[in-house]
Motif scaffolding. Structure first.
Motif, short mmCIF file in Angstrom:
data_model
loop_
_atom_site.label_atom_id
_atom_site.label_comp_id
_atom_site.label_asym_id
_atom_site.label_seq_id
_atom_site.Cartn_x
_atom_site.Cartn_y
_atom_site.Cartn_z
N ASP A 180 -0.40 3.04 -3.43
CA ASP A 180 -1.48 4.02 -3.29
C ASP A 180 -1.15 5.27 -4.11
O ASP A 180 0.01 5.68 -4.21
CB ASP A 180 -1.67 4.41 -1.83
CG ASP A 180 -2.46 3.35 -1.06
OD1 ASP A 180 -2.94 2.39 -1.69
OD2 ASP A 180 -2.58 3.48 0.18
N GLN A 204 -4.83 7.14 2.96
CA GLN A 204 -4.03 6.48 1.94
C GLN A 204 -2.58 6.88 2.14
O GLN A 204 -2.29 7.98 2.60
CB GLN A 204 -4.51 6.84 0.53
CG GLN A 204 -5.92 6.35 0.21
CD GLN A 204 -6.26 6.48 -1.25
OE1 GLN A 204 -5.46 6.13 -2.13
NE2 GLN A 204 -7.44 7.01 -1.54
N ARG A 240 0.84 -1.20 0.00
CA ARG A 240 0.00 0.00 0.00
C ARG A 240 0.87 1.25 0.00
O ARG A 240 0.55 2.25 -0.63
CB ARG A 240 -0.91 0.01 1.23
CG ARG A 240 -2.10 -0.91 1.16
CD ARG A 240 -3.08 -0.58 2.27
NE ARG A 240 -3.54 0.81 2.20
CZ ARG A 240 -4.26 1.38 3.16
NH1 ARG A 240 -4.56 0.70 4.28
NH2 ARG A 240 -4.65 2.64 3.02
#
Length: 313
Positions: free
Chosen positions: A71, A82, A67
Protein backbone atom coordinates in the motif's frame (compact mmCIF):
# COMPACT_ATOMS: atom_id res chain seq x y z
CA UNK A 1 55.27 -20.75 78.29
CA UNK A 2 55.64 -22.23 74.80
CA UNK A 3 52.82 -22.96 72.40
CA UNK A 4 52.76 -25.95 70.12
CA UNK A 5 52.59 -24.73 66.48
CA UNK A 6 50.26 -27.54 65.52
CA UNK A 7 47.83 -26.62 68.31
CA UNK A 8 47.94 -22.94 67.23
CA UNK A 9 47.05 -23.86 63.64
CA UNK A 10 44.22 -26.05 64.91
CA UNK A 11 42.88 -23.17 66.99
CA UNK A 12 43.01 -20.82 63.98
CA UNK A 13 41.18 -23.35 61.83
CA UNK A 14 38.51 -23.74 64.49
CA UNK A 15 38.11 -19.97 64.73
CA UNK A 16 37.80 -19.31 60.98
CA UNK A 17 35.74 -22.39 60.05
CA UNK A 18 32.38 -20.74 60.96
CA UNK A 19 33.41 -17.62 59.06
CA UNK A 20 34.23 -19.66 55.98
CA UNK A 21 30.85 -21.35 56.10
CA UNK A 22 29.15 -17.97 56.57
CA UNK A 23 31.07 -16.56 53.60
CA UNK A 24 29.92 -19.46 51.44
CA UNK A 25 26.29 -18.76 52.36
CA UNK A 26 26.71 -15.04 51.74
CA UNK A 27 28.29 -15.72 48.37
CA UNK A 28 25.45 -18.07 47.47
CA UNK A 29 22.86 -15.44 48.42
CA UNK A 30 24.66 -12.75 46.40
CA UNK A 31 24.88 -15.02 43.35
CA UNK A 32 21.18 -15.82 43.66
CA UNK A 33 20.24 -12.13 43.87
CA UNK A 34 22.36 -11.27 40.83
CA UNK A 35 20.88 -14.19 38.90
CA UNK A 36 17.34 -13.01 39.75
CA UNK A 37 18.14 -9.51 38.50
CA UNK A 38 19.51 -10.96 35.27
CA UNK A 39 16.43 -13.16 34.87
CA UNK A 40 14.14 -10.16 35.39
CA UNK A 41 15.78 -8.31 32.49
CA UNK A 42 15.69 -11.39 30.27
CA UNK A 43 12.08 -12.15 31.18
CA UNK A 44 11.09 -8.54 30.46
CA UNK A 45 12.68 -8.71 27.03
CA UNK A 46 10.99 -12.04 26.27
CA UNK A 47 7.64 -10.63 27.42
CA UNK A 48 7.96 -7.60 25.15
CA UNK A 49 8.91 -9.73 22.16
CA UNK A 50 6.07 -12.22 22.76
CA UNK A 51 3.55 -9.38 23.09
CA UNK A 52 4.71 -7.92 19.79
CA UNK A 53 4.58 -11.30 18.08
CA UNK A 54 1.07 -12.24 19.28
CA UNK A 55 -0.48 -8.86 18.50
CA UNK A 56 1.29 -8.69 15.13
CA UNK A 57 -0.05 -12.11 14.18
CA UNK A 58 -3.53 -10.93 15.17
CA UNK A 59 -3.08 -7.91 12.90
CA UNK A 60 -1.91 -9.99 9.93
CA UNK A 61 -4.80 -12.42 10.43
CA UNK A 62 -7.08 -9.58 9.29
CA UNK A 63 -4.79 -7.64 6.94
CA UNK A 64 -2.68 -9.57 4.41
CA UNK A 65 1.02 -8.91 4.68
CA UNK A 66 1.19 -7.98 0.99
CA UNK A 67 -1.10 -5.01 1.70
CA UNK A 68 1.16 -4.04 4.57
CA UNK A 69 4.13 -4.00 2.20
CA UNK A 70 2.55 -2.64 -1.00
CA UNK A 71 0.00 0.00 0.00
CA UNK A 72 1.20 3.51 -0.82
CA UNK A 73 -0.64 5.30 1.98
CA UNK A 74 -0.89 4.94 5.73
CA UNK A 75 -4.44 5.73 6.83
CA UNK A 76 -5.42 2.97 9.31
CA UNK A 77 -8.11 5.10 11.01
CA UNK A 78 -9.80 6.42 7.88
CA UNK A 79 -13.06 5.15 6.38
CA UNK A 80 -11.12 3.44 3.60
CA UNK A 81 -8.01 2.35 5.53
CA UNK A 82 -4.66 1.65 3.94
CA UNK A 83 -1.67 0.10 5.68
CA UNK A 84 1.43 0.97 3.68
CA UNK A 85 4.24 0.64 6.22
CA UNK A 86 6.80 1.99 3.76
CA UNK A 87 5.24 5.43 4.20
CA UNK A 88 6.41 5.39 7.82
CA UNK A 89 9.68 3.62 6.99
CA UNK A 90 10.61 6.23 4.38
CA UNK A 91 10.08 9.04 6.89
CA UNK A 92 12.09 7.20 9.53
CA UNK A 93 14.95 6.58 7.12
CA UNK A 94 14.85 10.22 5.95
CA UNK A 95 15.16 11.75 9.42
CA UNK A 96 17.69 9.12 10.50
CA UNK A 97 19.86 9.72 7.43
CA UNK A 98 19.92 13.46 8.08
CA UNK A 99 20.78 12.83 11.73
CA UNK A 100 23.52 10.35 10.89
CA UNK A 101 25.08 12.72 8.34
CA UNK A 102 25.44 15.23 11.19
CA UNK A 103 26.31 12.99 14.14
CA UNK A 104 28.82 10.55 12.66
CA UNK A 105 31.41 12.99 11.22
CA UNK A 106 31.06 15.53 14.03
CA UNK A 107 31.13 12.87 16.71
CA UNK A 108 34.12 11.05 15.23
CA UNK A 109 36.11 14.25 14.73
CA UNK A 110 35.29 15.29 18.29
CA UNK A 111 36.52 11.93 19.54
CA UNK A 112 39.78 12.27 17.59
CA UNK A 113 40.28 15.78 18.96
CA UNK A 114 39.67 14.70 22.56
CA UNK A 115 41.86 11.62 22.34
CA UNK A 116 44.75 12.74 20.14
CA UNK A 117 45.03 16.54 20.22
CA UNK A 118 43.48 17.90 23.41
CA UNK A 119 45.79 18.15 26.46
CA UNK A 120 44.88 15.94 29.41
CA UNK A 121 43.58 18.84 31.51
CA UNK A 122 41.33 20.13 28.73
CA UNK A 123 40.14 16.59 27.95
CA UNK A 124 39.02 16.12 31.54
CA UNK A 125 36.79 19.17 31.13
CA UNK A 126 35.64 18.80 27.53
CA UNK A 127 34.46 15.21 27.66
CA UNK A 128 32.05 15.67 30.62
CA UNK A 129 30.84 18.91 29.07
CA UNK A 130 30.09 17.07 25.83
CA UNK A 131 28.34 14.24 27.66
CA UNK A 132 26.08 16.73 29.46
CA UNK A 133 24.39 17.21 26.08
CA UNK A 134 23.20 13.61 26.29
CA UNK A 135 21.30 14.46 29.46
CA UNK A 136 19.08 17.07 27.83
CA UNK A 137 15.50 15.72 27.53
CA UNK A 138 14.52 14.93 23.96
CA UNK A 139 11.32 16.97 24.30
CA UNK A 140 13.55 20.02 24.79
CA UNK A 141 15.38 19.17 21.58
CA UNK A 142 12.02 18.82 19.85
CA UNK A 143 10.84 22.29 20.81
CA UNK A 144 14.30 23.68 20.03
CA UNK A 145 13.94 22.32 16.49
CA UNK A 146 10.39 23.61 16.14
CA UNK A 147 10.80 27.08 17.60
CA UNK A 148 14.40 28.01 16.69
CA UNK A 149 15.87 25.78 14.00
CA UNK A 150 12.84 25.72 11.71
CA UNK A 151 12.33 29.55 11.65
CA UNK A 152 16.05 29.97 10.97
CA UNK A 153 15.97 27.46 8.10
CA UNK A 154 12.85 29.08 6.65
CA UNK A 155 14.86 32.27 6.12
CA UNK A 156 17.39 30.29 4.08
CA UNK A 157 15.20 27.71 2.32
CA UNK A 158 12.07 29.12 0.64
CA UNK A 159 9.05 26.87 0.88
CA UNK A 160 10.19 25.05 4.00
CA UNK A 161 7.08 24.20 5.97
CA UNK A 162 6.64 24.66 9.71
CA UNK A 163 6.83 20.93 10.36
CA UNK A 164 9.54 19.26 8.30
CA UNK A 165 11.99 16.39 8.34
CA UNK A 166 15.05 18.59 7.83
CA UNK A 167 15.03 20.47 11.14
CA UNK A 168 13.99 17.34 13.01
CA UNK A 169 16.86 15.37 11.48
CA UNK A 170 19.44 18.07 12.15
CA UNK A 171 18.50 18.41 15.81
CA UNK A 172 18.25 14.64 16.15
CA UNK A 173 21.81 14.45 14.86
CA UNK A 174 22.95 16.98 17.45
CA UNK A 175 21.30 14.96 20.21
CA UNK A 176 23.22 11.78 19.35
CA UNK A 177 26.62 13.45 18.87
CA UNK A 178 27.62 12.73 22.52
CA UNK A 179 26.87 9.04 22.00
CA UNK A 180 29.18 8.79 18.99
CA UNK A 181 31.87 11.03 20.47
CA UNK A 182 32.04 9.36 23.88
CA UNK A 183 32.09 5.76 22.69
CA UNK A 184 34.46 6.47 19.80
CA UNK A 185 36.80 8.41 22.08
CA UNK A 186 36.91 5.50 24.51
CA UNK A 187 37.79 3.12 21.67
CA UNK A 188 40.48 5.45 20.28
CA UNK A 189 41.95 6.19 23.70
CA UNK A 190 42.24 2.44 24.39
CA UNK A 191 44.63 1.92 21.45
CA UNK A 192 48.06 1.06 22.94
CA UNK A 193 50.57 3.85 23.02
CA UNK A 194 53.19 1.53 21.56
CA UNK A 195 51.38 1.48 18.20
CA UNK A 196 51.56 5.24 17.97
CA UNK A 197 55.21 5.32 18.97
CA UNK A 198 56.02 2.64 16.40
CA UNK A 199 54.41 4.73 13.66
CA UNK A 200 56.30 7.82 14.79
CA UNK A 201 59.53 5.83 14.77
CA UNK A 202 58.92 4.93 11.13
CA UNK A 203 58.61 8.61 10.25
CA UNK A 204 54.82 8.95 10.12
CA UNK A 205 53.25 12.28 10.96
CA UNK A 206 50.54 12.63 13.57
CA UNK A 207 47.84 12.75 10.93
CA UNK A 208 49.22 9.67 9.17
CA UNK A 209 49.44 7.84 12.50
CA UNK A 210 45.82 8.63 13.33
CA UNK A 211 44.49 7.69 9.90
CA UNK A 212 46.71 4.68 9.25
CA UNK A 213 47.19 3.17 12.72
CA UNK A 214 44.88 4.51 15.42
CA UNK A 215 41.56 4.52 13.58
CA UNK A 216 41.96 1.01 12.08
CA UNK A 217 42.94 -0.32 15.51
CA UNK A 218 39.82 1.23 17.09
CA UNK A 219 37.52 0.45 14.16
CA UNK A 220 35.45 -2.17 15.96
CA UNK A 221 34.58 0.21 18.78
CA UNK A 222 33.91 3.06 16.37
CA UNK A 223 31.55 0.94 14.27
CA UNK A 224 29.77 -0.21 17.42
CA UNK A 225 29.21 3.43 18.40
CA UNK A 226 27.95 4.22 14.90
CA UNK A 227 25.44 1.37 14.95
CA UNK A 228 24.27 2.31 18.43
CA UNK A 229 23.79 5.91 17.31
CA UNK A 230 21.87 4.80 14.21
CA UNK A 231 19.61 2.63 16.37
CA UNK A 232 19.01 5.60 18.64
CA UNK A 233 18.14 7.79 15.66
CA UNK A 234 15.72 5.21 14.27
CA UNK A 235 14.00 4.77 17.62
CA UNK A 236 13.85 8.44 18.65
CA UNK A 237 10.32 9.60 19.44
CA UNK A 238 9.81 13.08 20.85
CA UNK A 239 12.06 15.08 18.51
CA UNK A 240 10.43 13.76 15.34
CA UNK A 241 6.94 13.76 16.85
CA UNK A 242 7.22 17.48 17.71
CA UNK A 243 9.31 18.87 14.85
CA UNK A 244 8.68 16.58 11.86
CA UNK A 245 4.90 16.64 12.03
CA UNK A 246 2.37 13.83 11.77
CA UNK A 247 1.53 13.77 8.10
CA UNK A 248 2.15 10.30 6.60
CA UNK A 249 3.75 11.14 3.27
CA UNK A 250 5.55 8.66 1.04
CA UNK A 251 8.77 10.13 -0.33
CA UNK A 252 12.12 11.58 0.61
CA UNK A 253 11.36 15.30 0.57
CA UNK A 254 12.90 16.78 3.74
CA UNK A 255 11.03 20.09 3.38
CA UNK A 256 7.51 18.76 4.11
CA UNK A 257 5.87 17.25 7.20
CA UNK A 258 6.37 13.50 7.61
CA UNK A 259 5.35 10.84 10.09
CA UNK A 260 7.91 8.37 11.38
CA UNK A 261 7.12 5.02 12.94
CA UNK A 262 7.68 6.30 16.44
CA UNK A 263 5.57 9.40 15.78
CA UNK A 264 2.67 7.19 14.70
CA UNK A 265 3.01 5.12 17.86
CA UNK A 266 2.76 8.32 19.90
CA UNK A 267 -0.27 9.52 17.92
CA UNK A 268 -2.12 6.22 18.16
CA UNK A 269 -1.36 5.84 21.87
CA UNK A 270 -3.12 9.04 22.92
CA UNK A 271 -6.28 7.16 23.84
CA UNK A 272 -8.50 7.80 20.80
CA UNK A 273 -7.97 4.29 19.40
CA UNK A 274 -10.20 1.60 21.00
CA UNK A 275 -8.20 -1.24 22.55
CA UNK A 276 -8.49 -4.49 20.63
CA UNK A 277 -9.49 -2.84 17.36
CA UNK A 278 -7.62 -3.26 14.12
CA UNK A 279 -6.28 0.28 14.32
CA UNK A 280 -5.03 -0.53 17.82
CA UNK A 281 -3.15 -3.58 16.52
CA UNK A 282 -1.33 -1.44 14.00
CA UNK A 283 0.67 -0.17 16.98
CA UNK A 284 2.18 -3.60 17.44
CA UNK A 285 2.72 -4.15 13.70
CA UNK A 286 4.67 -0.89 13.51
CA UNK A 287 6.47 -1.73 16.75
CA UNK A 288 7.49 -5.13 15.38
CA UNK A 289 8.81 -3.49 12.20
CA UNK A 290 10.84 -1.06 14.28
CA UNK A 291 12.10 -3.92 16.43
CA UNK A 292 13.23 -5.90 13.37
CA UNK A 293 15.09 -2.88 11.97
CA UNK A 294 17.02 -2.28 15.20
CA UNK A 295 17.63 -6.03 15.57
CA UNK A 296 19.14 -6.14 12.08
CA UNK A 297 21.41 -3.21 12.97
CA UNK A 298 22.62 -4.93 16.14
CA UNK A 299 23.21 -8.23 14.32
CA UNK A 300 25.26 -6.37 11.72
CA UNK A 301 27.28 -4.67 14.47
CA UNK A 302 27.96 -7.99 16.19
CA UNK A 303 28.95 -9.64 12.91
CA UNK A 304 31.22 -6.80 11.88
CA UNK A 305 33.01 -6.57 15.23
CA UNK A 306 33.55 -10.33 15.39
CA UNK A 307 34.81 -10.52 11.81
CA UNK A 308 37.11 -7.55 12.34
CA UNK A 309 38.59 -9.12 15.48
CA UNK A 310 39.08 -12.47 13.76
CA UNK A 311 40.84 -10.71 10.89
CA UNK A 312 43.40 -9.04 13.14
CA UNK A 313 43.91 -11.82 15.69
Amino acid sequence: MTTNPSSTEQINRDLFRPNRQLNKWVELVVKTIFALFALVSVATTIGIVLTLIFETFAFFSEIPIWRFLTDTQWTPRFFNPQYGIFVLISATLLTSTIAISVALPVGLLSAICLSEYAPAKIRRWLKPALEILAGVPTVVFGYFALLLVTPFLQKIIPGLQGFNALSAGLVLGVSIIPLVASLSEDAIYAVPRSLREGAYALGATKRETIVGVVLPSALSGIVASFVLAISRAVGETMIVAIAAGQNPTLGLNPFVPVMTMTAYIVQASLGDTPAGSLAYRTLFAVGMTLFLITLALNIFSFWFVRRFREKYE
